[in-house]
Motif scaffolding. Structure first.
Motif: not given
Length: 480
Positions: A209-219, A265-268, A272-277, A446-449
């Motif tokens: 579910y992460g940003p496609v390009e970001c995940i591709r580069k991490i992978q 950071l995914w679970e933070t 309105t705030v996406d620290r993972f991205s 994500v977690h209990h929003w």
């Protein structure tokens, strides 16, 4: 069960944006009139000669009308201080107000100031387990007298509704299961009731579910790093670790775990705030080939290590988990020992790389062994089981096969913990089960929003979710 298809459709239609447990607006201090109060809780419920400890709780009785329910939330695996504000500003407080009821936050044994012992020694931790924790709440329901309530709660007429999220959500569901005579209903959010030893699905959720390009580069970066770590050349391993700022980190699995730290950071994430991205993925924005992917990753990790290890003499001292003499194992006053004990004895939930036939954003050097070896080092090999009793937990509490009426189950689509919840894609189809329950998966959350009612993040979709919970509870109370 006839209500279930209606709720599923409702949550599929709307794109929900709900704030997580660490939403800043929830962390306001709570007025002293709401607590903390202290309840005398037996240390060992199964020893009739047990002494007691003081268990903290907070209670809001402002809206109470005689005959209304009490909503009880266990704060779970951490100090309850910040979550004490849930008695005035949260979805459970909203529900209490709507039902003219009471909302209570109780601190879990061995967390915060609810300490049966002065430390976290093995001898002290013998009474830190699920069975005792559930009995804490049952005893509390039967015995508590609220100091800020004029009069007393009528027993047994008062209806108690358990509320919980994550591990606390497990407890809420299991209270309804084990004590149906005490617990009338439950709202269960993001609860991983299916206990697993190897929870590779945790990181795989971010890959999916992460940003496609970001995940591709991490992978791609991780695959290249693994080719080095699994290779025969010690000098190449030293160079890659040096690039990441951890040249003296001896063990490959410690390095592999370090590479997963940004994924926290995914679970933070909030609506309105996406620290993972915005903090992690942005590091890869201008990287165009494998060398640049790795350097971008390394730059991020180096900065993180500089902060993480600023007060230790070396990176080895800071990050090495293989040293039996490390303070992380020998300091019996360290608060993290409580949840580690629970994981080593009952839960595991070890978060690892996926099987070889899955693509991975996590180094395959990160296995269950990295986690499991810490248990005997921290507690002694004769004081913890060879493996946590996760299978027994599933036998006792039924895992995905738990079947309860008067429970509202909520999960976030992008929550890694949904993979072990009843709303998991892998869980059994419950559409034909004979139970009066609601199920909801909130899209792109994500977690209990679903917990929060903050002025800055509330929306029509959040309000509609809360209306559905209110409707369900109201109907069940009317039918009782």
């Amino acid at each position: 069960m006839e209500k279930w298809p209606i709720l599923l459709l409702f949550f599929a239609v709307f794109c929900f944006s709900l704030p997580p447990v660490n939403a800043q607006s929830i962390h306001a201090s709570v007025e002293r009139r709401y607590g903390p109060f202290y309840f005398q809780q037996p240390i060992d419920h199964f020893n009739r000669h047990s002494v007691s400890f003081q268990q903290r709780y907070w209670a809001n009785t402002d809206w109470y009308q005689e005959g209304a329910p009490v909503i009880l939330y266990n704060a779970g695996e951490g100090p309850a201080d910040e979550r004490a504000a849930f008695v005035t500003n949260s979805s459970m407080a909203l529900l209490a107000r709507q039902l003219h009821g009471i909302v209570i936050v109780i601190e879990h044994r061995f967390y915060g100031k609810s300490m049966p012992s002065a430390n976290f020694s093995v001898a002290s931790l013998q009474t830190l387990n699920t069975r005792q924790s559930l009995e804490d709440m049952a005893y509390f329901i039967k015995k508590v007298e609220l100091p800020n309530l004029a009069g007393t709660l009528p027993r047994p007429e008062t209806k108690w509704i358990m509320y919980g999220g994550s591990y606390s959500g497990n407890l809420a569901a299991w209270m309804r299961q084990k004590y149906p005579h005490l617990v009338f209903a439950a709202v269960v959010s993001s609860a991983p009731v299916e206990i697993r030893y190897d929870m590779y699905q945790f990181f795989d959720t971010m890959r999916r579910y992460g940003p496609v390009e970001c995940i591709r580069k991490i992978q791609a970066a991780v695959a290249h790093i693994d080719a080095i770590l699994f290779g025969p050349f010690a000098e190449s391993k030293k160079k890659i670790k040096s690039l990441f700022g951890v040249a003296d980190l001896d063990h490959d699995d410690d390095f592999a775990e370090l590479l997963t730290r940004p994924f926290k950071l995914w679970e933070t994430k909030t609506p309105t705030v996406d620290r993972f991205s915005d903090e992690f993925c942005v590091a890869f924005d201008h990287a165009t080939d494998i060398s640049e992917y790795i350097h971008a990753y390394a730059n991020y990790i180096r900065k993180m290590v500089a902060d993480l290890c600023a007060t230790t003499a070396s990176v080895r001292e800071c990050l090495n988990t293989h040293n039996p003499q490390s303070p992380m194992y020998t300091n019996i006053t360290a608060v993290n020992r409580a949840w580690m004990w629970q994981r080593c004895t009952e839960y595991a939930y070890w978060q690892t790389a996926p099987p070889l036939w899955y693509p991975s954003i996590v180094s395959r050097k990160l296995t269950t062994d990295w986690y499991q070896k810490q248990c005997p080092l921290m507690f002694g090999e004769h004081h913890v089981p060879a493996r946590p009793a996760w299978r027994m937990m599933n036998r006792i509490y039924k895992g995905w096969y738990i079947s309860l009426s008067r429970v509202f189950w909520i999960d976030g689509q992008w929550d890694p913990w949904r993979t072990l919840a009843v709303n998991s894609d892998e869980a059994p189809d419950r559409s034909h089960w004979n139970e009066d329950a609601y199920y909801a998966v909130l899209p792109q959350s994500v977690h209990h929003w679903d917990f929060y009612v903050s002025d800055t993040t509330s929306s029509f979709h959040i309000e509609e979710t809360h209306k559905q919970v209110h409707y369900a509870m109201s109907q069940w109370l009317q039918e009782a």
